[in-house]
Design a protein around this motif. Structure first.
Motif, PDB file in Angstrom:
ATOM      1  N   TYR A   1      49.845 -11.335 -30.897  1.00  0.00           N
ATOM      2  CA  TYR A   1      48.737 -10.734 -31.638  1.00  0.00           C
ATOM      3  C   TYR A   1      47.804 -11.829 -32.153  1.00  0.00           C
ATOM      4  O   TYR A   1      46.589 -11.765 -31.996  1.00  0.00           O
ATOM      5  N   ILE A   2      48.427 -12.887 -32.752  1.00  0.00           N
ATOM      6  CA  ILE A   2      47.619 -13.980 -33.323  1.00  0.00           C
ATOM      7  C   ILE A   2      46.832 -14.690 -32.212  1.00  0.00           C
ATOM      8  O   ILE A   2      45.637 -14.943 -32.323  1.00  0.00           O
ATOM      9  N   GLY A   3      47.502 -14.966 -31.104  1.00  0.00           N
ATOM     10  CA  GLY A   3      46.834 -15.630 -29.975  1.00  0.00           C
ATOM     11  C   GLY A   3      45.831 -14.710 -29.314  1.00  0.00           C
ATOM     12  O   GLY A   3      44.722 -15.139 -28.919  1.00  0.00           O
ATOM     13  N   GLY A   4      46.179 -13.426 -29.198  1.00  0.00           N
ATOM     14  CA  GLY A   4      45.332 -12.467 -28.492  1.00  0.00           C
ATOM     15  C   GLY A   4      44.010 -12.206 -29.197  1.00  0.00           C
ATOM     16  O   GLY A   4      42.989 -11.941 -28.547  1.00  0.00           O
ATOM     17  N   THR A   5      44.006 -12.279 -30.538  1.00  0.00           N
ATOM     18  CA  THR A   5      42.755 -12.003 -31.279  1.00  0.00           C
ATOM     19  C   THR A   5      41.658 -13.005 -30.919  1.00  0.00           C
ATOM     20  O   THR A   5      40.469 -12.703 -31.027  1.00  0.00           O
ATOM     21  N   ARG A   6      42.062 -14.191 -30.484  1.00  0.00           N
ATOM     22  CA  ARG A   6      41.055 -15.197 -30.100  1.00  0.00           C
ATOM     23  C   ARG A   6      40.260 -14.752 -28.872  1.00  0.00           C
ATOM     24  O   ARG A   6      39.152 -15.203 -28.636  1.00  0.00           O
ATOM     25  N   TYR A   7      40.902 -13.917 -28.056  1.00  0.00           N
ATOM     26  CA  TYR A   7      40.242 -13.468 -26.805  1.00  0.00           C
ATOM     27  C   TYR A   7      40.044 -11.949 -26.781  1.00  0.00           C
ATOM     28  O   TYR A   7      39.874 -11.361 -25.732  1.00  0.00           O
ATOM     29  N   ASN A   8      40.109 -11.313 -27.925  1.00  0.00           N
ATOM     30  CA  ASN A   8      40.018  -9.849 -28.023  1.00  0.00           C
ATOM     31  C   ASN A   8      41.041  -9.169 -27.116  1.00  0.00           C
ATOM     32  O   ASN A   8      40.731  -8.190 -26.432  1.00  0.00           O
ATOM     33  N   ALA A   9      42.250  -9.733 -27.071  1.00  0.00           N
ATOM     34  CA  ALA A   9      43.273  -9.173 -26.168  1.00  0.00           C
ATOM     35  C   ALA A   9      44.474  -8.666 -26.962  1.00  0.00           C
ATOM     36  O   ALA A   9      45.600  -8.666 -26.478  1.00  0.00           O
ATOM     37  N   GLU A  10      44.230  -8.177 -28.201  1.00  0.00           N
ATOM     38  CA  GLU A  10      45.346  -7.721 -29.043  1.00  0.00           C
ATOM     39  C   GLU A  10      46.106  -6.564 -28.412  1.00  0.00           C
ATOM     40  O   GLU A  10      47.283  -6.373 -28.656  1.00  0.00           O
ATOM     41  N   ASN A  11      45.392  -5.764 -27.605  1.00  0.00           N
ATOM     42  CA  ASN A  11      46.033  -4.567 -27.038  1.00  0.00           C
ATOM     43  C   ASN A  11      47.160  -4.888 -26.050  1.00  0.00           C
ATOM     44  O   ASN A  11      47.888  -4.000 -25.648  1.00  0.00           O
TER      45      ASN A  11
ATOM     46  N   ILE B   1      53.035  -7.324 -23.162  1.00  0.00           N
ATOM     47  CA  ILE B   1      53.542  -8.695 -23.009  1.00  0.00           C
ATOM     48  C   ILE B   1      54.914  -8.845 -23.696  1.00  0.00           C
ATOM     49  O   ILE B   1      55.808  -9.528 -23.188  1.00  0.00           O
ATOM     50  N   VAL B   2      55.085  -8.167 -24.827  1.00  0.00           N
ATOM     51  CA  VAL B   2      56.409  -8.193 -25.480  1.00  0.00           C
ATOM     52  C   VAL B   2      57.446  -7.637 -24.518  1.00  0.00           C
ATOM     53  O   VAL B   2      58.515  -8.243 -24.290  1.00  0.00           O
ATOM     54  N   ALA B   3      57.149  -6.487 -23.915  1.00  0.00           N
ATOM     55  CA  ALA B   3      58.120  -5.848 -23.016  1.00  0.00           C
ATOM     56  C   ALA B   3      58.421  -6.743 -21.810  1.00  0.00           C
ATOM     57  O   ALA B   3      59.581  -6.940 -21.434  1.00  0.00           O
ATOM     58  N   LEU B   4      57.349  -7.306 -21.210  1.00  0.00           N
ATOM     59  CA  LEU B   4      57.549  -8.183 -20.041  1.00  0.00           C
ATOM     60  C   LEU B   4      58.316  -9.446 -20.419  1.00  0.00           C
ATOM     61  O   LEU B   4      59.244  -9.859 -19.719  1.00  0.00           O
ATOM     62  N   GLY B   5      57.891 -10.062 -21.519  1.00  0.00           N
ATOM     63  CA  GLY B   5      58.522 -11.310 -21.964  1.00  0.00           C
ATOM     64  C   GLY B   5      60.003 -11.112 -22.265  1.00  0.00           C
ATOM     65  O   GLY B   5      60.842 -11.943 -21.894  1.00  0.00           O
ATOM     66  N   ILE B   6      60.302  -9.984 -22.920  1.00  0.00           N
ATOM     67  CA  ILE B   6      61.704  -9.731 -23.271  1.00  0.00           C
ATOM     68  C   ILE B   6      62.532  -9.428 -22.026  1.00  0.00           C
ATOM     69  O   ILE B   6      63.594 -10.017 -21.810  1.00  0.00           O
ATOM     70  N   THR B   7      62.069  -8.503 -21.184  1.00  0.00           N
ATOM     71  CA  THR B   7      62.907  -8.078 -20.047  1.00  0.00           C
ATOM     72  C   THR B   7      63.063  -9.176 -18.994  1.00  0.00           C
ATOM     73  O   THR B   7      64.142  -9.359 -18.434  1.00  0.00           O
ATOM     74  N   ARG B   8      61.958  -9.914 -18.746  1.00  0.00           N
ATOM     75  CA  ARG B   8      62.033 -10.908 -17.667  1.00  0.00           C
ATOM     76  C   ARG B   8      62.662 -12.225 -18.115  1.00  0.00           C
ATOM     77  O   ARG B   8      63.400 -12.845 -17.370  1.00  0.00           O
ATOM     78  N   GLU B   9      62.301 -12.686 -19.313  1.00  0.00           N
ATOM     79  CA  GLU B   9      62.695 -14.040 -19.709  1.00  0.00           C
ATOM     80  C   GLU B   9      63.553 -14.116 -20.965  1.00  0.00           C
ATOM     81  O   GLU B   9      64.688 -14.575 -20.932  1.00  0.00           O
ATOM     82  N   LEU B  10      62.944 -13.670 -22.083  1.00  0.00           N
ATOM     83  CA  LEU B  10      63.596 -13.967 -23.362  1.00  0.00           C
ATOM     84  C   LEU B  10      64.889 -13.198 -23.576  1.00  0.00           C
ATOM     85  O   LEU B  10      65.829 -13.724 -24.168  1.00  0.00           O
ATOM     86  N   GLY B  11      64.962 -11.975 -23.071  1.00  0.00           N
ATOM     87  CA  GLY B  11      66.197 -11.183 -23.220  1.00  0.00           C
ATOM     88  C   GLY B  11      67.370 -11.906 -22.580  1.00  0.00           C
ATOM     89  O   GLY B  11      68.337 -12.279 -23.271  1.00  0.00           O
TER      90      GLY B  11
ATOM     91  N   LEU C   1      62.203  -3.023 -29.377  1.00  0.00           N
ATOM     92  CA  LEU C   1      62.171  -2.298 -30.653  1.00  0.00           C
ATOM     93  C   LEU C   1      61.666  -3.208 -31.777  1.00  0.00           C
ATOM     94  O   LEU C   1      60.869  -2.789 -32.626  1.00  0.00           O
ATOM     95  N   GLY C   2      62.104  -4.485 -31.768  1.00  0.00           N
ATOM     96  CA  GLY C   2      61.639  -5.448 -32.769  1.00  0.00           C
ATOM     97  C   GLY C   2      60.133  -5.616 -32.702  1.00  0.00           C
ATOM     98  O   GLY C   2      59.443  -5.624 -33.734  1.00  0.00           O
ATOM     99  N   GLY C   3      59.614  -5.744 -31.466  1.00  0.00           N
ATOM    100  CA  GLY C   3      58.166  -5.865 -31.284  1.00  0.00           C
ATOM    101  C   GLY C   3      57.454  -4.599 -31.748  1.00  0.00           C
ATOM    102  O   GLY C   3      56.399  -4.668 -32.399  1.00  0.00           O
ATOM    103  N   PHE C   4      58.051  -3.450 -31.454  1.00  0.00           N
ATOM    104  CA  PHE C   4      57.476  -2.162 -31.832  1.00  0.00           C
ATOM    105  C   PHE C   4      57.388  -2.036 -33.354  1.00  0.00           C
ATOM    106  O   PHE C   4      56.338  -1.649 -33.894  1.00  0.00           O
ATOM    107  N   ILE C   5      58.457  -2.397 -34.048  1.00  0.00           N
ATOM    108  CA  ILE C   5      58.477  -2.268 -35.516  1.00  0.00           C
ATOM    109  C   ILE C   5      57.429  -3.193 -36.142  1.00  0.00           C
ATOM    110  O   ILE C   5      56.652  -2.782 -36.999  1.00  0.00           O
ATOM    111  N   VAL C   6      57.357  -4.437 -35.662  1.00  0.00           N
ATOM    112  CA  VAL C   6      56.361  -5.378 -36.201  1.00  0.00           C
ATOM    113  C   VAL C   6      54.952  -4.901 -35.844  1.00  0.00           C
ATOM    114  O   VAL C   6      54.036  -4.896 -36.680  1.00  0.00           O
ATOM    115  N   GLY C   7      54.801  -4.461 -34.572  1.00  0.00           N
ATOM    116  CA  GLY C   7      53.476  -4.012 -34.104  1.00  0.00           C
ATOM    117  C   GLY C   7      52.964  -2.820 -34.891  1.00  0.00           C
ATOM    118  O   GLY C   7      51.779  -2.770 -35.251  1.00  0.00           O
ATOM    119  N   THR C   8      53.816  -1.862 -35.156  1.00  0.00           N
ATOM    120  CA  THR C   8      53.355  -0.629 -35.812  1.00  0.00           C
ATOM    121  C   THR C   8      53.340  -0.729 -37.336  1.00  0.00           C
ATOM    122  O   THR C   8      52.573  -0.033 -37.983  1.00  0.00           O
TER     123      THR C   8
END
Lengths: 257, 254
Positions: free
Chosen positions: A73-83, A88-98, A166-173
């Motif tokens: 979110y913090i990085g995305g606001t620089r490029y109007n890419a908050e949405n 990206i949370v879902a992709l990052g978690i399932t592919r790499e970080l999970g 779910l962690g991303g969802f709770i923080v996001g919402t």
């Protein structure tokens, strides 16, 4: 000349270690898969490696998902890419970080425990005792641990994926003001089946590495309490490095065009 | 003349540059008890581990009933192990299993006996070594040193092996408990009619358990004979060892 000899000696000893690990892995797979099978041992290890690792893996995934949402979110606001946060949370978690975070946490917990347990069994002659009681230590000790880790790691990573998202969802919402329905829709629209399966394949490989390193270092430990301590440290360090290296190799393999 | 039950012939074993066994030759007859004495680092444990298949000698022959066992692997080795029983120095009980499961391990895993049946035998064997059934369900961690040795002995004799090995059976025990363990070993072995090899540096134990005694020094057997003749051996190594003298041909590595 002394400098070159030192380098040469280091390379030879490293290659010898790779050879020993490879032979150990081959024996573990071949002997572990052939009967007799020790189902009681397998169930016991599934509980120890899988079920008992759930709290640490779940908490790690939850906070990683939350932190990832904040960073994007913090990085995305620089490029109007908050949405893009949810996708990206879902992709990052399932592919790499999970898989990677779960792999590293389970290495710290399980590889260390296996190395300490087998190392203690080695120095107190319990492994020799197994042989004298007509029981192959590879089949009784190594096979069930490796099989249990290969079975349970994908399950753990599947759960870590859900909790991380779910962690991303709770923080996001709650903190970032995203709409509940929009966040979920963006996540489900963007994530593909292969994103999840690639993480699960990685998890199975990581499970093999974790149990192999724990068993190898524990099985070959010597020199009393100090030797067991060294085996535990080596299991965690080599397991973590191999997981990161395998992650890169698998990412190249699974996502190459 | 028939070959002894167990024969070791010209056994050599090295670890890197350290040549530990330099041609061990010894035999033990059926139903006899051989005690191998020797100082620390003389090669006693390595000899035992070579017979048990835990170490592989570089050279030499180990035969049981005339069958070569140094090249046995896999199920053939497991089958041979089924004829052996072993009491380890520290008992080597499995921490993750209860006392009765330790005693019954060889019966359940080796002889494929049902747990109920194996438990009954385990409790009988515990009684034979002077331990009550109330100990059957506790963890080995809760036992004293002497009790651990007794459980280890019960585990060694439970499958009723024809050959039993004892590794320093009285080490770490007080003299009275050591004598209790020696008596239990003699009684159990007599009952089974087993052939035994014991390694020890405890002379009281060697005299009590052994029919024959062999002394190993620097990886070679330097004397072998009946236990009751050891005091008249006229062997300077044996004399120095059994009398515990600093002066003599045995070099102490400090």
């Amino acid at each position: 000349m002394t400098f070159l000899a030192t380098i040469g000696s280091f390379i030879f000893s490293m290659l010898a270690e790779v050879g020993r690990v490879s032979i150990f892995a081959r024996d573990a797979v071949i002997r572990g898969l052939l009967p007799p099978w020790y189902f009681r041992q397998l169930i016991d290890q599934i509980i120890r490696i899988g079920y008992n690792s759930l709290p640490v893996v779940g908490l790690t995934a939850f906070f990683t998902g939350g932190a990832l949402a904040l960073q994007i979110y913090i990085g995305g606001t620089r490029y109007n890419a908050e949405n893009l946060v949810s996708s990206i949370v879902a992709l990052g978690i399932t592919r790499e970080l999970g898989p990677v975070m779960a792999g590293l946490m389970v290495t710290g917990r399980v590889a260390a425990a296996i190395a300490a347990e087998l190392g203690t069994m080695r120095v107190t002659e319990q492994i020799d005792a197994l042989t004298t009681l007509s029981t192959n230590p590879f089949k009784y000790l190594v096979g069930p641990r490796i099989l249990a880790a290969v079975i349970t790691m994908p399950v753990l990573v599947g759960i870590a994926d859900i909790i991380g998202i779910l962690g991303g969802f709770i923080v996001g919402t709650t903190s970032l003001g995203f709409n509940y329905a929009a966040y979920i829709k963006n996540t489900t629209d963007f994530v593909e089946f292969t994103d999840v399966t690639s993480g699960l394949i990685k998890a199975a490989v990581f499970g093999f590495i974790i149990a192999l390193m724990g068993c190898y270092h524990g099985f070959n430990s010597k020199g009393g309490a100090q030797g067991v301590g060294r085996a535990t440290t080596n299991a965690v360090v080599s397991g973590s490095i191999l997981i990161l290296a395998a992650n890169y190799a698998l990412t190249s393999l699974l996502f190459s065009e | 003349m028939a070959e002894p039950h167990i024969v070791l012939e010209n056994i050599h074993k090295s670890f890197g540059s350290k040549h530990v066994l330099k041609g061990v030759n010894v035999g033990v007859g059926k139903g006899r008890s051989l005690v191998v004495i020797g100082g620390s680092g003389s090669g006693k444990s390595v000899t035992l581990k070579c017979i048990l298949g835990l170490l592989h000698p570089e050279k030499g022959s180990i035969r049981v009933d005339g069958q070569e066992i140094t090249d046995l692997r896999g199920s053939a080795l497991d089958q041979m192990m089924g004829r052996f029983g072993m009491l380890f120095q520290g008992a080597a009980l499995f921490d993750s299993l209860t006392v009765w499961r330790n005693v019954a391990f060889g019966l359940i895993q080796g002889k494929k006996m049902k747990p109920g049946e194996a438990r009954a035998i385990a409790i009988d064997k515990l009684a034979e070594v002077g331990l009550g059934p109330e100990l059957a369900d506790i963890s080995p961690a809760e036992l004293s040193g002497g009790m651990r040795k007794r459980v280890g002995l019960a585990r060694a004799i439970a499958p009723e092996p024809e050959i039993i090995f004892f590794d320093e059976p009285t080490t770490g025990l007080d003299p009275i408990m050591g004598d209790v363990i020696n008596n239990l070993i003699v009684d159990s072995v007599k009952r089974l009619g087993a052939t035994t090899i014991t390694i020890t540096h405890d002379m009281a134990s060697a005299r009590k358990i052994g029919d024959d005694i062999a002394m190993i020094y620097k990886g070679k057997i330097v004397w072998c004979g009946p236990a009751n003749e050891i005091d008249q051996s006229n062997n300077p190594y044996v004399d120095q060892f059994i009398h515990g003298r600093e002066e003599g041909p045995i070099e102490i590595e400090l």
